[in-house]
Design a protein around this motif. Structure first.
Motif, PDB file in Angstrom:
ATOM      1  N   LEU A 177       0.853  -1.195   0.000  1.00 46.14           N
ATOM      2  CA  LEU A 177       0.000   0.000   0.000  1.00 46.14           C
ATOM      3  C   LEU A 177       0.886   1.242   0.000  1.00 46.14           C
ATOM      4  O   LEU A 177       1.333   1.702   1.049  1.00 46.14           O
TER       5      LEU A 177
ATOM      6  N   LYS B 363      -6.565   3.947   2.535  1.00 49.37           N
ATOM      7  CA  LYS B 363      -6.183   3.329   1.270  1.00 49.37           C
ATOM      8  C   LYS B 363      -6.218   1.812   1.448  1.00 49.37           C
ATOM      9  O   LYS B 363      -5.472   1.253   2.258  1.00 49.37           O
ATOM     10  N   HIS B 364      -7.116   1.196   0.695  1.00 50.82           N
ATOM     11  CA  HIS B 364      -7.314  -0.252   0.763  1.00 50.82           C
ATOM     12  C   HIS B 364      -7.203  -0.774  -0.658  1.00 50.82           C
ATOM     13  O   HIS B 364      -7.862  -0.262  -1.557  1.00 50.82           O
ATOM     14  N   SER B 368      -9.052   4.468  -2.480  1.00 55.30           N
ATOM     15  CA  SER B 368      -8.896   5.355  -1.324  1.00 55.30           C
ATOM     16  C   SER B 368     -10.236   6.009  -1.016  1.00 55.30           C
ATOM     17  O   SER B 368     -10.878   6.543  -1.921  1.00 55.30           O
ATOM     18  N   PHE B 424      -5.179  -2.303   5.257  1.00 55.57           N
ATOM     19  CA  PHE B 424      -5.280  -0.935   4.739  1.00 55.57           C
ATOM     20  C   PHE B 424      -4.331  -0.026   5.502  1.00 55.57           C
ATOM     21  O   PHE B 424      -3.823  -0.389   6.563  1.00 55.57           O
TER      22      PHE B 424
END
Lengths: 309, 442
Positions: A177, B363-364, B368, B424
């Protein structure tokens, strides 16, 4: 384009190069999707050649969606410059070249003496180019195994308007991420091949049949020995009085500014030879009875550092 | 470690036995207290596998000699970042690489200091395996439990209990077995893990790269043997197919790559988070749920019939569906939940505490969304594992169970089912920093 011959139908797990490639494609696509105006730093060296190839794969079937930027020190081998131009054309990429020479003319770079290495001054020209074009992300081919400080650098790294890396203030990087958000005026440095080693790069070059400048392969060259270092005899680094000029079989492990890049003695004429040599180099390091390629590379780096002060 | 069956207490398995052959890449972390020999273990492992350059070796030999040490201080290899130490950035994770003929390894080297939960979490997020070092003279300490808990929280399936400094307790099996039993009892409470215990001496290199004959009572592998054969996370990835869409790729108006067809093309780029995808497979496009079949699958100019987890591909579908970045292609038989509420364990990473009044960005995968923390249920004291109910904030290094309300739905799985679709990060929209890591509970 060349097509890899390995079995790609199985899970990516079968091969670490597949995993490194997949990670790099993912990072390149994140940048393409989230950044406003990214650029790929392309010097014509082996790492940026790999990065360019990965960019080709990341965007395919679209063509590479960002321009290339080369900061030209004016001290490059002509062959590398020709290679750079040829690659930009092959991948139909816009190529921006900004030169340290221009920065010197403008006065933003001042040299202590004419023959000084311009390596350190590249960053000034780079920052000027970033401001000129308004780039918000610079993709680069740096690897964490290159030097100790790099081992701590993130894949996505924020730079302020002075281009400074703040090691203490890095964003934690979790899973895959990546946080690509930057404030206006700041920009990102993104290193999709952070997790690759020198050997990985060569193995990938072999697998993907990536073209490189001939300087990487063994050739006969006039050199002068200074300690463990083979200094190439060029118009920028001529032999000094009393030097013994020898012609040796050698190749470059890194290709950069002529005034600070030294070749290593080698007879490796193709990628397979280089892979064998690189692997062998790790084995001989165990003995540590002599300084080998890698040691002289480190010594050269040290010299570069001294040039800064 | 398929060869090692649970005939002794060396191998302790509370979950499913991994089956497939190991991948070419293993990511692992090392954890332990400051003096447990973590740096020595890494340094020695790098050296014994021929991954220390001559100049590095010469330099640490010289330093060891200068300090009057009788032997090489291996910790100088990893602790030798003098300039960095001077700059005071010891809190950071460093990544190191080594390779053997069988595998490439990436070490997430997180500092062992107690206050740095966040570094352990950062390094652990991408690790397949965690080596937990214990000093044989001290046994299982708070730090061991803490790191085992964090490894558990981050879903690292493979744990190695490295009982170090066994030479200092005369290789007594009773000492070793007592430590292993205590550790296994603790880890057993946490959940499913595969634990390999190895008695060793990092300083002498015993049981590190090679198995030692000197310990007749230990029949297990050396540390390196285990690292070479231990399954990586993706080896046993049987989770349902998930592919978060990274980019929509469109060929039109002459933007085709060299060698690619100029015909109009629309496809979806992304990395398979889990599962497999074959040509002709039916996929569900989430969150909408529309169905389509896979008409094309490729990596750049190579067409594939099938792709597995972690592969970065381009997918073409047989029907026109409006799909954008952040959508997810999924196994239609096993859909993720589409939710605007997340229950998650959060590790707060920022010096600025969590503010319940503020809006954050989550944010995954490739999506987002705006989010607020609706509730903090409890805080876990990672030293005692005690729960403190209803905290009103979270400070740096805190681990809290939280409920987040999202402005748009996410396609999520529980982290225990899928590390990619179950994780996330939280971004502060003002500082733009990554302020928290989250693992989805449900």
């Amino acid at each position: 384009m060349t097509v890899s011959t390995h079995d790609g139908l199985g899970p990516a797990a079968a091969d670490h190069l597949d995993l490194l490639e997949a990670e790099a494609l993912f990072i390149l696509r994140e940048v393409a999707a989230e950044c406003r105006h990214p650029v790929l730093l392309f010097s014509g060296g082996k790492d940026s050649a790999v990065l360019l190839h990965l960019a080709y794969k990341a965007f395919h079937p679209e063509r590479i969606g960002c321009a290339l930027l080369h900061i030209d020190t004016g001290h490059n081998y002509a062959e590398v410059i020709a290679y750079r131009d040829r690659m930009a054309e092959r991948y139909a990429c816009q190529l921006h070249v900004r030169s340290v020479e221009d920065s010197i003319r403008k006065g933003s770079v001042r040299l202590r003496h004419a023959q000084e290495s311009r390596n350190a001054h590249q960053s000034v020209t780079l920052m000027e180019a970033i401001a000129e074009f308004g780039f918000d992300a610079c993709l680069g081919g740096a690897r964490r195994d290159e030097e100790k400080a790099r081992a701590k650098e993130r894949i996505v790294s924020v730079r302020d308007e002075f281009g400074q890396w703040e090691p203490k203030n890095q964003r934690p990087e979790l899973w895959s991420l990546y946080n690509t958000r930057v404030a206006l005026g700041d920009h990102l440095r993104v290193f999709p091949i952070s997790n690759w080693t020198e050997l990985d790069v060569w193995q990938y070059i072999q697998r993907e049949d990536i073209e490189l400048p001939e300087l990487y392969f063994a050739h006969q060259r006039q050199v002068v020995r200074r300690g463990d270092i083979l200094v190439p005899v060029t118009h920028l680094t001529p032999a000094r009085a009393g030097d013994t000029v020898e012609t040796v079989s050698c190749r470059f492990r890194t290709v950069g500014d002529i005034s600070c890049t030294a070749p290593v003695a080698s007879t490796a004429v193709n990628v397979a030879d280089i892979i064998a040599e690189t692997a062998q180099c790790l084995l001989t390091e165990r003995g540590a009875t002599r300084l080998d390629d890698r040691a002289s590379e480190a010594a050269m780096e040290q010299r570069k550092k001294e040039g800064y002060f | 470690m398929n060869a090692i069956v649970n005939s002794s207490s060396d191998s302790f398995d509370t979950g499913t036995e991994p089956t497939t052959r190991p991948s070419g890449l293993l990511r692992f972390i090392t954890a332990g207290s400051v003096d447990d020999g973590k740096s020595t273990l890494i340094g020695r492992l790098l050296y014994d596998t021929g991954n220390v350059a001559a100049d590095q070796l010469a330099s640490i030999q010289a330093t060891s000699h200068k300090r009057g040490l009788a032997a090489i201080d291996w910790s100088l290899l990893t602790d030798g970042l003098i300039a960095e130490r001077e700059q005071g950035i010891t809190i950071d994770v460093a990544y190191r690489y080594f390779a053997t003929a069988r595998r490439k390894f990436i070490i997430g080297d997180a500092p062992g200091h107690e206050q740095y939960t966040r570094n352990m979490v950062t390094a652990a997020s991408s690790a397949d395996l965690a080596i937990l070092l214990v000093d044989a003279r001290k046994g299982v300490v708070t730090q061991t439990r803490r790191h085992a808990y964090l490894a558990h929280l981050l879903g690292i399936p493979e744990l190695v209990l490295a009982v170090n400094k066994m030479d200092l307790v005369d290789w007594q099996p009773a000492v070793y077995h007592a430590i292993v039993d205590e550790f296994n009892a603790f880890v057993g409470q946490l959940g499913r893990h595969h634990v390999q215990a190895i008695p060793l001496s990092a300083l002498n290199g015993t049981n590190l790269a090679t198995r030692s004959e000197a310990i007749p009572w230990y029949s297990g592998p050396s540390l390196l043997e285990h690292l070479e054969s231990s399954p990586a996370r993706r080896d046993a990835d049987v989770a349902p197919f998930r592919l978060p869409v990274q980019r929509v790729v469109r060929v039109m108006l002459g933007n085709a790559a060299d060698g690619a067809s100029d015909a109009e093309f629309r496809g979806y780029q992304g990395t398979l988070a889990s599962g497999r995808l074959r040509l002709g497979d039916e996929v569900a496009v989430m969150p909408g749920g529309q169905r389509a079949r896979v008409a094309g699958l490729s990596v750049a100019d190579r067409d594939l019939a099938e792709a597995g987890a972690d592969r970065s591909v381009v997918v073409a579908l047989d029907s026109e569906i409006d799909i954008s970045r952040g959508d997810m292609l999924c196994d239609p038989q096993q859909l993720p939940q589409v939710t605007k509420t997340l229950s998650a364990d959060i590790c707060w990473l920022s010096e600025q505490p969590l503010d319940l009044r503020r809006k954050y960005l989550v944010k995954h995968t490739t999506r987002s969304v705006n989010a607020v923390f609706a509730e903090l249920s409890y805080r876990v004291d990672v030293n005692t594992l005690a729960y403190q109910p209803q905290p009103d904030s979270a400070q740096m290094n805190d681990i809290v169970r939280a409920t987040l309300k999202l402005h748009q739905p996410l396609c999520a799985d529980a982290y225990s089912d899928n590390r990619t679709t179950g994780s996330f990060i939280v971004i502060d929209p003002v500082s733009l920093h990554t302020v928290a890591a989250g693992v989805i509970v449900r």
